[in-house]
Enzyme design. Structure first.
Site, PDB file in Angstrom:
ATOM      1  N   GLY A  32       0.815  -1.208   0.000  1.00 36.22           N
ATOM      2  CA  GLY A  32       0.000   0.000   0.000  1.00 36.22           C
ATOM      3  C   GLY A  32       0.851   1.261   0.000  1.00 36.22           C
ATOM      4  N   ASP A  33       1.982   1.211   0.706  1.00 37.48           N
ATOM      5  CA  ASP A  33       2.901   2.350   0.719  1.00 37.48           C
ATOM      6  C   ASP A  33       3.550   2.529  -0.650  1.00 37.48           C
ATOM      7  OD1 ASP A  33       2.346   2.424   3.502  1.00 37.48           O
ATOM      8  OD2 ASP A  33       3.915   0.925   3.838  1.00 37.48           O
TER       9      ASP A  33
END
Length: 301
Positions: free
Chosen positions: A250-251
């Site tokens: 997600g990062d």
């Protein structure tokens, strides 16, 4: 410049074992140390992509020194606020396809240190991007996101928030440029159950109605959905590949998105670059490399 905020960074100490017996002496066959925390992951992925950023937040003690050295080795600038104690260590034990995680508590953070961080971020202006992500440690007030955004919202910087629940909802009144919940986090924030794409789009539009400018909902192996005030909803499939781990994916999506957006100011291209970079992280032992992220991006284009 891009500034990332990590309230509770960590050293991720990852060990592999052939067998694990509680209460007995167990010996590792492999050990790895990584600087961890969502904002730290974003900054390091941006560096892999060739873009600079400044990592901020709170660090303490010799474990904090390790994270600073690792960031320097990855050519990431840092402006952390030093606090008393030691930065936490998270232990991840991998054995026979299973992973057990033991997360540390981290140091105490006082009002003075909080004000120091906010004053650092108050300097941001129209040419800057602020990315705030991750959980709030127990030593910080639950409204720390709001305390920061209230002091920077009039500075015209781009604001990206990657949080969940009431923390995310309470940020919407500051009209962040982008929020990035996953499907579970979106359901939790709105207290709904999402069963299909129509309900997914409706939930994302509700977040826009409450103040967000753009919403990316990450869907893991199913790709992601982009909904914005000025664009029609678009859903893309994730590139095909062997998933090694999903930590930091997600990062990677956030890093890939802002990296491309600051080049092209094209939301669709930035969205696809984000999905490609998130997938590149999932397909790698560590964070996404530029070569793999760009290769997957070309496939999506």
């Amino acid at each position: 410049m891009i500034y990332t905020v990590t309230f509770s960074p960590a050293i991720d100490y990852v060990v592999d074992l052939n067998s694990f017996v509680p209460g007995e002496l167990n010996r590792t066959i492999k050990e790895e140390y990584y600087p961890g925390g969502k904002g730290v992951n974003v900054s390091m992925t941006l560096s892999n992509l060739g873009r600079g950023s400044v990592a901020t937040g709170f660090l303490a003690g010799f474990t904090g020194d390790f994270i600073i050295r690792e960031l320097e080795d990855h050519h990431v600038s840092s402006r952390f606020i030093e606090v008393e104690g030691n930065t936490r260590v998270n232990v991840k034990i991998r054995c026979n396809g299973n992973e057990t995680a033991i997360n540390g508590q981290g140091p105490n953070i006082g009002d003075y240190e909080i004000e120091q961080l906010i004053k650092t971020l108050e300097r941001l202006g129209r040419n800057d991007t602020l990315i705030i992500s991750g959980t709030i440690p127990s030593s910080l007030p639950n409204n720390i996101y709001e305390l920061i955004l209230a002091r920077v919202v009039d500075n015209d910087c781009l604001i990206i928030v990657d949080a969940e629940g009431d923390i995310l909802l309470n940020c919407l009144k500051y009209h962040p440029f982008l929020i990035k919940p996953n499907k579970r986090e979106l359901e939790s924030a709105l207290k709904v159950t999402i069963n299909n794409d129509e309900e997914l789009i409706a939930a994302a539009k509700e977040m826009i109605k409450r103040g967000a400018t753009n919403v990316i909902v990450s869907l893991g192996g199913d790709g992601a959905l982009l909904v914005g005030k000025d664009i029609e909803p678009i859903k893309v499939k994730a590139p095909q590949g062997k998933v090694i781990h999903t930590v930091g994916a997600g990062d990677g999506l956030v890093a890939g998105f802002i990296d491309e957006y600051l080049d092209s100011y094209d939301m669709i291209r930035a969205f696809k670059k984000g999905v490609a970079t998130g997938s590149a992280t999932a397909f790698s032992e560590d964070l996404a490399s530029k070569e793999l992220a760009e290769s997957l991006f070309e496939q999506m284009e």
